[in-house]
Design an enzyme around this catalytic site. Sequence first.
Site, PDB file in Angstrom:
ATOM      1  CE  LYS A  53      -3.770  -2.164   2.371  1.00  0.00           C
ATOM      2  NZ  LYS A  53      -4.192  -2.712   3.642  1.00  0.00           N
ATOM      3  CD  GLN A  97      -3.955  -4.825   6.489  1.00  0.00           C
ATOM      4  OE1 GLN A  97      -4.033  -3.830   5.771  1.00  0.00           O
ATOM      5  NE2 GLN A  97      -4.350  -6.014   6.075  1.00  0.00           N
ATOM      6  CG  ASP A 120     -10.475  -0.710   4.814  1.00  0.00           C
ATOM      7  OD1 ASP A 120     -10.237  -1.225   3.716  1.00  0.00           O
ATOM      8  OD2 ASP A 120      -9.717  -0.786   5.799  1.00  0.00           O
TER       9      ASP A 120
HETATM   10  N1  GUN Z   1      -7.311  -7.251   5.893  1.00  0.00           N
HETATM   11  C1  GUN Z   1      -7.556  -8.000   4.782  1.00  0.00           C
HETATM   12  N2  GUN Z   1      -8.158  -7.251   3.832  1.00  0.00           N
HETATM   13  C2  GUN Z   1      -8.288  -6.007   4.346  1.00  0.00           C
HETATM   14  C3  GUN Z   1      -8.836  -4.789   3.836  1.00  0.00           C
HETATM   15  O1  GUN Z   1      -9.335  -4.691   2.705  1.00  0.00           O
HETATM   16  N3  GUN Z   1      -8.764  -3.728   4.682  1.00  0.00           N
HETATM   17  C4  GUN Z   1      -8.245  -3.811   5.935  1.00  0.00           C
HETATM   18  N4  GUN Z   1      -8.243  -2.726   6.686  1.00  0.00           N
HETATM   19  N5  GUN Z   1      -7.740  -4.917   6.436  1.00  0.00           N
HETATM   20  C5  GUN Z   1      -7.761  -6.007   5.641  1.00  0.00           C
END
Ligand code: GUN
Length: 295
Positions: A53, A97, A120
């Site tokens: 990211k 995350q 998200d």
């Molecule tokens: N963990 C696995 N996929 C995601 C996601 O799309 N966003 C977040 N914040 N955590 C994750």
Amino acid sequence: MTAKIIDGKQIARDIREELRREVAGLKQKGIVPGLGVILVGEDPASKSYVTAKEKACEEIGLYSDDNRLPASTSRNDLMALVQKMNGDPKIHGILVQLPLPKHLNEVEVLRAIDPKKDVDGFHPVNVGKMVVGEKSFLPCTPRGIVQLLARSGVKLDGAHVVVVGRSNIVGKPVANMLLQKKENANATVTICHTRTRDIGRFTRQADVIIAAAGRPKTITADMVREGAVVIDVGVNRIEDKTKKAGFRLVGDVDFDAVKEKASLITPVPGGVGPMTITMLLYNTVEGAKMAAGLA
Ligand code: GUN
């Protein structure tokens, strides 16, 4: 039939190029979209997502504020960081995350994020808006799946989509998005899950199968109708001593056998994965435009 491969890497590159140009235009107006990322702990898959990211933000010119905190981080310290980001005008999107270490309450933390910065799309306000079809941040993996289907020319209007998996991150939101009375949606949607009896009975009726169960070989060739479109959301690490890392990634679909029956299929890696981060960038740019009154 041998399936055509949906190249998620190429589609992600195309969208990132569109975003890079858009970000350059926003910068001329003095707007720099910013993403705040919080990673708590040492989960190896989470660490590699977060690193990807950060790199992606840099590539398209976003500001990113990266916070890697120890697994022992207290609830109060984490909540204070979320509040700080809520009030920081340089940050238009906040990503915590998941999964969080066990002593932290995910529901509480996700609710603390300002819904206007919830890139998200996990805050209950945004989940509710999605369900009733109001404009909102849409979760990144489902949004990426819809883009893959749309940009591969798959007609969803009236199609039967069978989603296998009911997580809050993928299964539930993608099912909701595809049943909306909207463009790139309008599907008849069935959701299967761990308690479904004979999943194949449903998937064999599907025009599109979305496999998001988190288990290798959940979808085998006998479960797929000739000519179906198969989207594999799985990212499972399986031991492989021939690889430097000691593992390789496989999806939820028995790829080699299913590709002989499907018309279109996503590989793992290189299918849905690159789209998730791309849609996060997209949502962050949207957040910055909203904050500036441009969207
Ligand atoms: N963990 C696995 N996929 C995601 C996601 O799309 N966003 C977040 N914040 N955590 C994750």
